[in-house]
Write an enzyme that holds these catalytic residues in place. Sequence first.
Site, PDB file in Angstrom:
ATOM      1  N   GLY A   1       0.733  -0.937   0.048  1.00 56.73           N
ATOM      2  CA  GLY A   1      -0.073   0.063   0.078  1.00 56.73           C
ATOM      3  C   GLY A   1       0.809   1.072  -0.191  1.00 56.73           C
ATOM      4  O   GLY A   1       1.947   1.123  -0.381  1.00 56.73           O
ATOM      5  N   CYS A   2       0.058   2.552   0.255  1.00 54.76           N
ATOM      6  CA  CYS A   2       0.891   3.640   0.148  1.00 54.76           C
ATOM      7  C   CYS A   2       1.727   3.976   1.391  1.00 54.76           C
ATOM      8  O   CYS A   2       2.924   3.975   1.344  1.00 54.76           O
ATOM      9  CB  CYS A   2       0.262   4.828   0.202  1.00 54.76           C
ATOM     10  SG  CYS A   2       0.910   6.360   0.192  1.00 54.76           S
ATOM     11  N   GLN A   3       1.139   3.814   2.686  1.00 55.37           N
ATOM     12  CA  GLN A   3       1.826   3.914   3.879  1.00 55.37           C
ATOM     13  C   GLN A   3       2.037   2.492   4.757  1.00 55.37           C
ATOM     14  O   GLN A   3       2.687   2.330   5.722  1.00 55.37           O
ATOM     15  CB  GLN A   3       1.177   5.032   4.603  1.00 55.37           C
ATOM     16  CG  GLN A   3       1.719   6.385   3.943  1.00 55.37           C
ATOM     17  CD  GLN A   3       1.332   7.340   4.999  1.00 55.37           C
ATOM     18  OE1 GLN A   3       1.697   7.373   6.056  1.00 55.37           O
ATOM     19  NE2 GLN A   3       1.245   8.621   4.442  1.00 55.37           N
TER      20      GLN A   3
END
Lengths: 136, 136, 407, 407
Positions: free
Chosen positions: B50-52
Amino acid sequence: MTISEKQQELLDELNLFQDWTERYEYIIGLGKKLAEMPQELQTNEALIKGCQSQVWLDATHADGKMNFLANSDSVITKGMIALFVRILDGESPDSVIAADLSFIDQTGLKEHLAPTRANALSLMAAEMKKKAVEFS
Amino acid sequence: MTISEKQQELLDELNLFQDWTERYEYIIGLGKKLAEMPQELQTNEALIKGCQSQVWLDATHADGKMNFLANSDSVITKGMIALFVRILDGESPDSVIAADLSFIDQTGLKEHLAPTRANALSLMAAEMKKKAVEFS
Amino acid sequence: MSDFDPARIRDDFPILGQEVHGKPLVYLDNAATTQKPEQVLKVSQEYYSSLNANIHRGVHHLSQLATAAHEDARRTVATHLNAHRPEEIIFTSGTTDSINLVTNILSRSGKISSGDEIIISGLEHHSNTVPWQMLCEQVGAQLRIIPVLENGTLDLDAFENLLSSKTKVVSVNHVSNAFGTVNNVIHICSQAKAAGAITVIDGAQSIPHQVIDLQLLDCDFYAFSGHKVYAPTGVGILYGRYDLLAELPPWRGGGEMIKEVTFDHTTYNDPPYKYEAGTPNIEGGIALAAAFDYVNNIGINAINAHETRLIQYASESLSTLPGITLYGPENRVGAISFNFDGVHHFDMGTLLDQMGLALRTGHHCCQPLMARFGITGTLRASFAAYNTIEEIDLLTAGLNRALDMLR
Amino acid sequence: MSDFDPARIRDDFPILGQEVHGKPLVYLDNAATTQKPEQVLKVSQEYYSSLNANIHRGVHHLSQLATAAHEDARRTVATHLNAHRPEEIIFTSGTTDSINLVTNILSRSGKISSGDEIIISGLEHHSNTVPWQMLCEQVGAQLRIIPVLENGTLDLDAFENLLSSKTKVVSVNHVSNAFGTVNNVIHICSQAKAAGAITVIDGAQSIPHQVIDLQLLDCDFYAFSGHKVYAPTGVGILYGRYDLLAELPPWRGGGEMIKEVTFDHTTYNDPPYKYEAGTPNIEGGIALAAAFDYVNNIGINAINAHETRLIQYASESLSTLPGITLYGPENRVGAISFNFDGVHHFDMGTLLDQMGLALRTGHHCCQPLMARFGITGTLRASFAAYNTIEEIDLLTAGLNRALDMLR
Ligand SMILES: Cc1ncc(COP(=O)(O)O)c(C=O)c1O
Ligand SMILES: Cc1ncc(COP(=O)(O)O)c(C=O)c1O
């Protein structure tokens, strides 16, 4: 007439006009009345480079007096330098150097000109004084 | 219970809560109740990036049923995958593939999540279906 | 067309109601920059009063709203241009920035080397000239120029002769800002493609005036500025074909354009982010989309029809003036350029300004084109949706009056 | 300080009155971007409703007004920074653009070659990292890193050891966006100068918070973004020492940056225009000057005192929370960064957002710094003039509530 008398006369004449279009007409007229500048004097050395127009200025000295010849590819610019020529032509180098040329601010011209043109006005005045220095 | 019954049950439970903070609390709770995923299964291959945050998903197949194990370094993300696990765990590969997972839209989660998290939701669902395809 | 009413459009542009030197403003400098309608200004204001935040990676609500608005704007632009996908739309700070992006990534790509050739035209703006000169200097390539014919159009036969296996890039404007010439870019692109060249279109002067269908145009890059199409200054677009964007190296380095940074090794993001280092002009992008919405609301074809009528009327009116030279071909777009025998364009522009008439004078950032015609510049009147036939009458009258003074 | 009233300042920022998820917005993401006061937005609106035109070379009235406003803005910025002269102020699109301008003109200058060294620090934003990596790759130079100590400050002894005759550039941020660390840039610049290196300061996070006196700082370049100091997105500044600007080659090619263009040979304009190709963000530059006027009206020292009080209060409040790690030194500027044992920053940020608290989470475009501390990111609260002690109390309460949920 003293330089400042000549300046006052010029301001009075300009103030005769109501609007700027007429003032421009008058200034252009002054330019047209300038003594003709021989083509061979319009050299690169005589050139004061503006943004969109060009001015050539030649100065000579005889009998203690400065003589200015000028031309431009723009008739408005030519009129502007004619303002200075009218004031300074025939004066001694020292008078030219000492001349207070702030009358130009009183004409309102600077506010009415493209900044590049207003700049050109200052450049022209500076150039005429520089020539006078050469002969003083 | 059918898949759609399980989905309805989940929606009913979520709707018990007035505000989103409580809903998050509930979802986090679901994540905490997920069966533990052995460390050695949390491989790069099992990773959904995912992104973070990161999610690991493992799928096995026995007796015609899919078994999912999942983990995340984010407890909210873990709760989100727990939603899917609750719906799809123990179903046949074909049921998983066929499952209409649009119930997620009815939770309102997507509007309430950072787009990157909402994206992760879709990624997770797609990944679970992909695993089911491998076993179908 | 029947319900197209410039008076109603003018209401959207309060600045047009101004007086200049005591005369009503007649703004005919639209090729330099257009005015902005209230609808666009309102979007900018609303952005700052309700959703301003830095975009991407933001976990909080405002950041999510701003990110969504920014990406919506990208989609609006992609749709307006009929790009294949939104990822082909790169936000830049203007046409000049867009073209420099192309020349710099090509320079770094290794695709162009010593002995290769880049073709531009004699009609180009400095922004589509100087970057290519710089590129040529960097990689040792040669710049080749499509000559301009006497009527201000490109010599397409000469273009065909210039094309060869050495041609790596062909970059031309769609519409000339100096003369209003429309280039046959579909033809130019297809010939260039056949020769294996990358095609770049400077669309600064076409986007405000006509439908742009990039799938039809089939160029590799298309660049324009927001401020010339009713949007604010400081934002522009580079369209790039996705596979080229994916393949070419990045230009500016910084936040957003990376996947992962270590001091030893940095990997880059996918297009378009790879080419959008740092915080973009978020508001500008959103306002640009609002400007396209504004244009589409009126209808770009209606605008085009109106502007065509204006230009034709202007051509006819101006032709009657003594000693005038009109540059460029008959079917001009956006602008009309002219000079009067024995009159300096700067003098004429100065007097017109006194009458409230705002035109541009000079070389229009096209010095090579001016040199081609042996002039230092022209007077240029350029049009937008809000200009009127009455304004052209005022221009003609003003020119007549000024001619009396100047001759 | 006594008459500094954040409540009055908040009135200038209507966006702060918003609710998010039904809770009053607490905006603590100012290091990402600040909100804009009505005074600045009004200047932008007025620009478009009364003087919008393209600048330079314009013979008409609006163009002259716009040019004058643009150049006034340059002077305002020069005065605000105490530059030697306005010509040292280059308008760019932001910090990232500014730094890339520096790296690109240095890359082209021939001043840096194989074997030379560039020093940056371990605290840098990607925007002050990736461009230097690109430069090093282009010219074959080596990147050297000033290490970060455990307390989040730079190891200045190590810096001294890194400096040598090979050092061609030293580029560091003034204030770290990730940790709020203030670097002793006067010391760093003077040491770098003594070693003959060019000095570049990334001022993105110092300009909003303190007096910047470039003559005191004595760096060669200083870069920042308007949007982080109450101005709109899409505009930034690069200050450059005049003699360096005069000597270095241009970067972007296009309109305005040239003296004369022929196809054979192009000559470039003087600074700053040499570095301002194309139509700049005219409105943005004017709005940036308005933002400085706004700041000066309040008083940057009053803002600084207020923000210092906020940060100190926040440090004390947050320290009481169980399992918290605060990064960076005690005397932070602008931002405070932290993590909780066993809690993912993204989870915390998500829950805070539900409570109206807007913080940033993640690596803050400082992946190498995060790697140095063995973390994937932090939570960051960052402050502006309009933040209040009450907001910090809300933050502390929100963190407590979220901790209960997350553990
Ligand atoms: C220290 C620092 N440098 C550079 C930047 C990049 O600024 P921009 O994104 O406005 O170009 C930032 C902003 O995030 C920053 O905080
Ligand atoms: C054809 C053309 N190309 C490029 C430009 C440069 O655009 P900008 O100054 O917005 O970068 C212009 C604008 O003057 C133009 O007319």
